[in-house]
Write an enzyme that holds these catalytic residues in place. Structure first.
Site, PDB file in Angstrom:
ATOM      1  N   ILE A  44       0.865  -1.180   0.000  1.00 26.29           N
ATOM      2  CA  ILE A  44       0.000   0.000   0.000  1.00 26.29           C
ATOM      3  C   ILE A  44       0.903   1.231   0.000  1.00 26.29           C
ATOM      4  O   ILE A  44       1.602   1.495   0.993  1.00 26.29           O
ATOM      5  CB  ILE A  44      -0.900   0.031   1.267  1.00 26.29           C
ATOM      6  CG1 ILE A  44      -1.648  -1.297   1.464  1.00 26.29           C
ATOM      7  CG2 ILE A  44      -1.866   1.219   1.196  1.00 26.29           C
ATOM      8  CD1 ILE A  44      -2.659  -1.646   0.399  1.00 26.29           C
ATOM      9  N   GLU A  45       0.897   1.955  -1.113  1.00 26.96           N
ATOM     10  CA  GLU A  45       1.811   3.102  -1.259  1.00 26.96           C
ATOM     11  C   GLU A  45       1.159   4.400  -0.796  1.00 26.96           C
ATOM     12  O   GLU A  45      -0.036   4.456  -0.488  1.00 26.96           O
ATOM     13  CB  GLU A  45       2.271   3.182  -2.716  1.00 26.96           C
ATOM     14  CG  GLU A  45       3.027   1.919  -3.096  1.00 26.96           C
ATOM     15  CD  GLU A  45       3.659   1.969  -4.473  1.00 26.96           C
ATOM     16  OE1 GLU A  45       3.270   2.825  -5.298  1.00 26.96           O
ATOM     17  OE2 GLU A  45       4.555   1.136  -4.710  1.00 26.96           O
ATOM     18  N   GLU A  56       4.408  -7.866   2.740  1.00 24.23           N
ATOM     19  CA  GLU A  56       4.763  -8.774   3.833  1.00 24.23           C
ATOM     20  C   GLU A  56       4.357  -8.184   5.177  1.00 24.23           C
ATOM     21  O   GLU A  56       3.807  -8.856   6.037  1.00 24.23           O
ATOM     22  CB  GLU A  56       6.278  -9.025   3.840  1.00 24.23           C
ATOM     23  CG  GLU A  56       6.812  -9.712   2.597  1.00 24.23           C
ATOM     24  CD  GLU A  56       7.241  -8.732   1.509  1.00 24.23           C
ATOM     25  OE1 GLU A  56       6.599  -7.658   1.367  1.00 24.23           O
ATOM     26  OE2 GLU A  56       8.203  -9.045   0.793  1.00 24.23           O
TER      27      GLU A  56
END
Ligand code: THU
Length: 136
Positions: A44-45, A56
Site C-alpha cells: 500500500i503506497e 509482507e
C-alpha cells in the site's frame, strides 16, 4: 497443506489488491497458518513515498492485529512480477519477519511465471537484530 497452485492463487488475490499508483509494482503476501487458514496482505503506497507498507508487513500486521502470534504462522508466500528472477523481501521486511515469525518458518517466493524459490526466515536474515540485544 496448500499446493503451489493454491498458494499462487491466494497470493494473486492480494497482488491484484495492491495500491501502487507510484511504483506500479504489485506485491501480494499470504501467511499460511497452523490451523489451515490464511491471511493476505498487499503493498500500500503513499504520496509520501516512505510511508509505503510492503505486502509482507501488511499481512503480518493484520495477523498480529487479529491476536495471532509467531507460533500460529507456518509460512509466508510472496508474489511479485520483477523484471527478472524472483522478488525477495526488502531489508525492512526481513527485520520485521524475523521478529514476527519463527526463524525456521518457511518463506516461499513466486513470480507471475510461477517460478518458485523457497527458504527459511533464518536464511533471509541470519544475523538479525533481536529483542535479546536490548538492555532491560
Ligand atoms: N515491496 C513489497 O511490498 N515487498 C517487497 O518484498 C519488495 C518491495 C513494494 C514496496 C513498493 O510499494 C513497491 O514494492 C516498489 O518498491
Amino acid at each position: 497443506m496448500y499446493s503451489i497452485e493454491e498458494k499462487y492463487n491466494l497470493a494473486k488475490l492480494a497482488y491484484d489488491n495492491a495500491y501502487v499508483p507510484y511504483s506500479n509494482f504489485r506485491v501480494g503476501a499470504v501467511l499460511i497458518l497452523k490451523d489451515g487458514s490464511y491471511i493476505t496482505g498487499s503493498n500500500i503506497e503513499n504520496a509520501s513515498y516512505g510511508l509505503t507498507n510492503c505486502a509482507e508487513r501488511s499481512a503480518l500486521f493484520t495477523a498480529y492485529s487479529k491476536g495471532l502470534r509467531k507460533d500460529d504462522i507456518l509460512e509466508i508466500v510472496i508474489l511479485a512480477n520483477p523484471v527478472k528472477g524472483i522478488t525477495s523481501p526488502c531489508g525492512a521486511c526481513r527485520q520485521v519477519i524475523s521478529e514476527l515469525m519463527n526463524m525456521d518458518a518457511k518463506v516461499t517466493m513466486i513470480n507471475l511465471k510461477k517460478e518458485v524459490f523457497e527458504c527459511t526466515v533464518k536464511d533471509l536474515i541470519p544475523f538479525a537484530f533481536t529483542s535479546g540485544d536490548l538492555h532491560e
